[in-house]
Design a protein around this motif. Sequence first.
Motif, PDB file in Angstrom:
ATOM      1  N   GLY A  83       0.934  -1.095  -0.028  1.00  0.00           N
ATOM      2  CA  GLY A  83      -0.123  -0.107  -0.026  1.00  0.00           C
ATOM      3  C   GLY A  83       0.854   1.358  -0.150  1.00  0.00           C
ATOM      4  N   ILE A  84       0.353   2.471  -0.415  1.00  0.00           N
ATOM      5  CA  ILE A  84       1.095   3.528  -0.490  1.00  0.00           C
ATOM      6  C   ILE A  84       0.194   4.548   0.544  1.00  0.00           C
ATOM      7  N   GLU A  85       1.203   5.062   1.530  1.00  0.00           N
ATOM      8  CA  GLU A  85       0.872   6.128   2.550  1.00  0.00           C
ATOM      9  C   GLU A  85       0.636   7.431   2.000  1.00  0.00           C
ATOM     10  N   ARG A  86      -0.262   8.315   2.210  1.00  0.00           N
ATOM     11  CA  ARG A  86      -0.281   9.494   1.831  1.00  0.00           C
ATOM     12  C   ARG A  86      -0.921  10.499   2.855  1.00  0.00           C
ATOM     13  N   ARG A  87      -0.608  11.613   2.924  1.00  0.00           N
ATOM     14  CA  ARG A  87      -1.223  12.421   4.067  1.00  0.00           C
ATOM     15  C   ARG A  87      -2.223  13.291   3.469  1.00  0.00           C
ATOM     16  N   ASN A  88      -3.208  13.307   4.357  1.00  0.00           N
ATOM     17  CA  ASN A  88      -4.431  13.918   3.855  1.00  0.00           C
ATOM     18  C   ASN A  88      -4.261  15.558   4.503  1.00  0.00           C
ATOM     19  N   LEU A  89      -4.325  16.351   3.662  1.00  0.00           N
ATOM     20  CA  LEU A  89      -3.974  17.804   3.737  1.00  0.00           C
ATOM     21  C   LEU A  89      -5.207  18.604   4.004  1.00  0.00           C
ATOM     22  N   HIS A  90      -6.298  17.846   3.585  1.00  0.00           N
ATOM     23  CA  HIS A  90      -7.434  18.685   3.331  1.00  0.00           C
ATOM     24  C   HIS A  90      -8.344  18.659   4.495  1.00  0.00           C
ATOM     25  N   HIS A  91      -8.088  17.561   5.515  1.00  0.00           N
ATOM     26  CA  HIS A  91      -9.147  17.561   6.533  1.00  0.00           C
ATOM     27  C   HIS A  91      -8.503  17.606   7.918  1.00  0.00           C
ATOM     28  N   LYS A  92      -8.039  16.613   8.725  1.00  0.00           N
ATOM     29  CA  LYS A  92      -7.772  16.639   9.935  1.00  0.00           C
ATOM     30  C   LYS A  92      -6.185  16.534   9.983  1.00  0.00           C
ATOM     31  N   THR A  93      -5.638  16.759  11.237  1.00  0.00           N
ATOM     32  CA  THR A  93      -4.231  16.813  11.414  1.00  0.00           C
ATOM     33  C   THR A  93      -3.786  15.410  11.334  1.00  0.00           C
ATOM     34  N   HIS A  94      -2.585  15.121  10.726  1.00  0.00           N
ATOM     35  CA  HIS A  94      -2.141  13.962  10.454  1.00  0.00           C
ATOM     36  C   HIS A  94      -2.784  12.849  10.263  1.00  0.00           C
ATOM     37  N   ARG A  95      -3.909  12.792   9.549  1.00  0.00           N
ATOM     38  CA  ARG A  95      -4.651  11.666   9.086  1.00  0.00           C
ATOM     39  C   ARG A  95      -3.941  11.017   7.655  1.00  0.00           C
ATOM     40  N   THR A  96      -4.025   9.873   7.738  1.00  0.00           N
ATOM     41  CA  THR A  96      -3.418   9.036   6.813  1.00  0.00           C
ATOM     42  C   THR A  96      -4.375   8.148   6.028  1.00  0.00           C
ATOM     43  N   PHE A  97      -4.033   7.728   4.927  1.00  0.00           N
ATOM     44  CA  PHE A  97      -4.725   6.901   4.074  1.00  0.00           C
ATOM     45  C   PHE A  97      -3.879   5.766   3.480  1.00  0.00           C
ATOM     46  N   VAL A  98      -4.296   4.686   3.160  1.00  0.00           N
ATOM     47  CA  VAL A  98      -3.585   3.557   2.667  1.00  0.00           C
ATOM     48  C   VAL A  98      -4.364   3.191   1.243  1.00  0.00           C
ATOM     49  N   ASP A  99      -3.579   3.295   0.195  1.00  0.00           N
ATOM     50  CA  ASP A  99      -3.989   2.778  -0.776  1.00  0.00           C
ATOM     51  C   ASP A  99      -3.659   1.392  -1.591  1.00  0.00           C
ATOM     52  N   THR A 100      -4.603   0.560  -1.468  1.00  0.00           N
ATOM     53  CA  THR A 100      -4.284  -1.074  -1.961  1.00  0.00           C
ATOM     54  C   THR A 100      -4.746  -1.137  -3.268  1.00  0.00           C
ATOM     55  N   PRO A 101      -3.721  -1.287  -4.182  1.00  0.00           N
ATOM     56  CA  PRO A 101      -4.197  -1.495  -5.562  1.00  0.00           C
ATOM     57  C   PRO A 101      -5.433  -2.364  -5.718  1.00  0.00           C
ATOM     58  N   ALA A 102      -6.192  -2.152  -6.823  1.00  0.00           N
ATOM     59  CA  ALA A 102      -7.327  -3.122  -6.849  1.00  0.00           C
ATOM     60  C   ALA A 102      -6.949  -4.112  -7.946  1.00  0.00           C
ATOM     61  N   SER A 103      -7.400  -5.364  -7.501  1.00  0.00           N
ATOM     62  CA  SER A 103      -7.115  -6.398  -8.574  1.00  0.00           C
ATOM     63  C   SER A 103      -8.143  -6.292  -9.495  1.00  0.00           C
ATOM     64  N   GLN A 104      -7.822  -7.075 -10.746  1.00  0.00           N
ATOM     65  CA  GLN A 104      -8.397  -7.179 -11.959  1.00  0.00           C
ATOM     66  C   GLN A 104      -9.756  -7.325 -11.776  1.00  0.00           C
ATOM     67  N   MET A 105     -10.087  -8.635 -10.937  1.00  0.00           N
ATOM     68  CA  MET A 105     -11.492  -8.823 -10.583  1.00  0.00           C
ATOM     69  C   MET A 105     -12.390  -7.763 -10.077  1.00  0.00           C
TER      70      MET A 105
END
Length: 361
Positions: free
Chosen positions: A123-145
């Motif tokens: 997964g790729i972690e990225r900072r959310n600069l639009h909402h709350k302090t130090h909130r992060t997301f984890v992007d999991t690549p979608a499978s073909q299915m």
Amino acid sequence: LGGAQGLGGSMHRSMAGRTVFAAVQRRGLAMAVPAGFRVSPAAGFLLSNNPSLSIEAISKSAHGHSPSGHQTIITKADVLAALGLAPAPAAPVKAAPAAAAPAPHVAPAVQAAAAPAAGGGGGIERRNLHHKTHRTFVDTPASQMRKIIAKRLMESKNGLPHAYMCIEVEMDALMATRKACNEAFGSKISVNDLVIKAVASTLKAVPEANAFWTEDAITFNSTIDVAFAAATPGGLITPVVRDANTKSLLEVSAAAKDMAGRARENKLMPEEFAGGCSSVSNLGMFDISQFVAVLNPPQSTIFAVGSTTAKAFPDGKGGVVAKHVMRMTLSHDARVIDDALAEKVCAAFRDRIETPALMFQ
């Protein structure tokens, strides 16, 4: 922030030539702005949501200047560069050669926050600069299915005029039939097997519903193939029981169990989950009393089956009697099946659940 800028500017004018830090109050957060510097509104918003950033370190790499030229402005680009989310702003071009500017100093806390997440299945972690302090997301690549399922769901909900009809059916006769079959044949016939058989019998009794929409006509199916939703690690898949109306209950049960097992192991052939005249989605084993399912194009119907629960009914003698009931919600394509025809489908389904002998005719 405007007040902070004014205060910083006035202290700079009164203490020119000296390294002075003006404590300013912005968004309820005390910040130290170096004398001779201003903070743009966008940069102030980012700083307020990322208090671990060192404004002193950022100020060393800031290149913007106020219109008067007396103050250096800390911009949004400077803050994003400190977060590692944008390249550092280029220094202004000077007429005379000058020594290379030192590399911007980034606080260790900022470096740790901006670094990609380790592990987590890639997964790729990225900072959310639009909402709350130090909130992060984890992007999991979608499978073909997952991509195919998402595409078909969007096509279904955006392209098909869904309509819905819900009924409640008594289950006592069906449960007794299941028990008798399992005792007689030593098998493990499930409620879902009986529902598949009931749907096939329903489409045989109401052939007008065994059809799908095309641009120029309503096309009627020559066979009765019933798909059923099976959960896999990659998402839901719908294996198809071919000619379910002509198969015995044991054959339907064996086919469903075999395909469901191979679906979980990702061993189904493409033709085994393609097509189908109608679908069954059963969440009764998860204690879901009622839900609405999305049509599986080009099919015109899907039967969403809930859990079986006990319910009190009047016994006609002033008392009550307990009966087992199940709720079924029919989703149908209104272009092919109008409400009158949908009511006939629901009635035929109820008859076959409450009188199981009808599904074997």
